[in-house]
Design a protein around this motif. Structure first.
Motif, PDB file in Angstrom:
ATOM      1  N   ASN A 112       0.860  -1.173   0.000  1.00 41.70           N
ATOM      2  CA  ASN A 112       0.000   0.000   0.000  1.00 41.70           C
ATOM      3  C   ASN A 112       0.900   1.228   0.000  1.00 41.70           C
ATOM      4  OD1 ASN A 112      -1.879   1.997   0.385  1.00 41.70           O
ATOM      5  ND2 ASN A 112      -3.031   0.854   1.929  1.00 41.70           N
ATOM      6  N   PRO A 113       1.275   1.723  -1.188  1.00 38.91           N
ATOM      7  CA  PRO A 113       2.227   2.831  -1.238  1.00 38.91           C
ATOM      8  C   PRO A 113       1.709   4.107  -0.584  1.00 38.91           C
ATOM      9  CG  PRO A 113       1.709   2.009  -3.448  1.00 38.91           C
ATOM     10  CD  PRO A 113       0.903   1.230  -2.488  1.00 38.91           C
ATOM     11  N   ALA A 114       0.401   4.372  -0.662  1.00 34.93           N
ATOM     12  CA  ALA A 114      -0.135   5.585  -0.035  1.00 34.93           C
ATOM     13  C   ALA A 114      -0.013   5.507   1.482  1.00 34.93           C
ATOM     14  CB  ALA A 114      -1.592   5.792  -0.446  1.00 34.93           C
ATOM     15  N   ARG A 115      -0.301   4.344   2.058  1.00 32.22           N
ATOM     16  CA  ARG A 115      -0.177   4.169   3.504  1.00 32.22           C
ATOM     17  C   ARG A 115       1.279   4.323   3.949  1.00 32.22           C
ATOM     18  NH1 ARG A 115      -0.957  -1.524   4.763  1.00 32.22           N
ATOM     19  NH2 ARG A 115       1.208  -1.527   4.161  1.00 32.22           N
ATOM     20  N   ASP A 116       2.193   3.728   3.197  1.00 28.43           N
ATOM     21  CA  ASP A 116       3.610   3.827   3.550  1.00 28.43           C
ATOM     22  C   ASP A 116       4.100   5.273   3.470  1.00 28.43           C
ATOM     23  OD1 ASP A 116       3.485   1.093   3.816  1.00 28.43           O
ATOM     24  OD2 ASP A 116       4.411   0.686   1.867  1.00 28.43           O
ATOM     25  N   THR A 117       3.638   6.011   2.464  1.00 26.59           N
ATOM     26  CA  THR A 117       4.021   7.416   2.327  1.00 26.59           C
ATOM     27  C   THR A 117       3.431   8.240   3.461  1.00 26.59           C
ATOM     28  OG1 THR A 117       4.141   7.152  -0.070  1.00 26.59           O
ATOM     29  CG2 THR A 117       3.991   9.396   0.778  1.00 26.59           C
ATOM     30  N   ALA A 118       2.168   7.969   3.820  1.00 30.65           N
ATOM     31  CA  ALA A 118       1.536   8.692   4.923  1.00 30.65           C
ATOM     32  C   ALA A 118       2.277   8.452   6.232  1.00 30.65           C
ATOM     33  CB  ALA A 118       0.071   8.279   5.058  1.00 30.65           C
ATOM     34  N   ARG A 119       2.717   7.243   6.446  1.00 27.14           N
ATOM     35  CA  ARG A 119       3.479   6.944   7.665  1.00 27.14           C
ATOM     36  C   ARG A 119       4.819   7.669   7.682  1.00 27.14           C
ATOM     37  NH1 ARG A 119       2.359   0.429   8.285  1.00 27.14           N
ATOM     38  NH2 ARG A 119       0.229   0.637   9.047  1.00 27.14           N
ATOM     39  N   ALA A 120       5.477   7.744   6.523  1.00 26.62           N
ATOM     40  CA  ALA A 120       6.758   8.448   6.447  1.00 26.62           C
ATOM     41  C   ALA A 120       6.576   9.939   6.698  1.00 26.62           C
ATOM     42  CB  ALA A 120       7.408   8.204   5.079  1.00 26.62           C
ATOM     43  N   VAL A 121       5.515  10.527   6.149  1.00 19.33           N
ATOM     44  CA  VAL A 121       5.247  11.952   6.360  1.00 19.33           C
ATOM     45  C   VAL A 121       4.898  12.211   7.823  1.00 19.33           C
ATOM     46  CG1 VAL A 121       3.666  13.833   5.784  1.00 19.33           C
ATOM     47  CG2 VAL A 121       4.602  12.392   3.974  1.00 19.33           C
ATOM     48  N   HIS A 122       4.084  11.352   8.402  1.00 21.49           N
ATOM     49  CA  HIS A 122       3.692  11.481   9.813  1.00 21.49           C
ATOM     50  C   HIS A 122       4.934  11.473  10.711  1.00 21.49           C
ATOM     51  CE1 HIS A 122       0.490  10.834  12.941  1.00 21.49           C
ATOM     52  NE2 HIS A 122       1.574  10.526  13.639  1.00 21.49           N
TER      53      HIS A 122
END
Length: 166
Positions: free
Chosen positions: A43-53
């Motif tokens: 889930n690339p969007a979830r992984d990106t959201a976690r990195a931004v968070h």
């Protein structure tokens, strides 16, 4: 004893061609099922959201530790830059120093991720700006989406960060 008496017929050892083909076919089916499950698990969007968070938490801690204003900016190339200055109210863009970018997960070819800022027109696209005390002088929302999912990473004025699926 003669030589003919020593020769006894032993059963053939090894696998037949049919057994080998059957095992190869079963292994092929299992590996194709596991690979398709693995691709759906990503889930690339979830992984990106976690990195931004995580980067927002680190940005806030860095602002408070160094007593400098720190902000996250979405640049025109779709990357998130981390910048520092003396104050969040600094309007002169030349006084903001870009010291790092947010390391985002590798983009997926099947599901590319797009980042968009939600809110008013602030130039440049500032997502959040933390004051030297760790409070957000400018708060915003970053929308992260791919072909299947969408996430919003929100930074509040109190400095808190919230990630939610939409």
């Amino acid at each position: 004893m003669t030589r003919s008496q020593n020769l006894t017929l032993q059963p053939a050892q090894g696998f037949t061609l049919l057994e080998v083909l059957l095992v190869v076919a079963v292994i092929g089916m299992l590996s194709s099922l596991s690979y398709s499950s693995y691709l759906n698990f990503q889930n690339p969007a979830r992984d990106t959201a976690r990195a931004v968070h995580a980067s927002l938490y680190q940005l806030r801690a860095t602002a408070a530790a160094n007593t400098q204003a720190r902000r996250m900016v979405l640049n025109s190339g779709g990357q998130l830059e981390l910048q520092r200055s003396l104050s969040c109210s600094e309007a002169d863009q030349s006084k903001w120093f870009t010291y790092d970018t947010v390391p985002l997960p590798n983009p997926s070819v099947r599901r590319p991720v797009t980042l968009t800022r939600q809110g008013g027109a602030i130039t440049p696209n500032v997502i959040v700006c933390y004051s030297p005390r760790g409070l957000a002088a400018i708060a915003g929302t970053l929308n992260i989406s791919d072909t299947k999912t969408r996430y919003a990473v929100q930074a509040a004025l109190s400095g808190g960060v919230k990630t939610s699926a939409q």
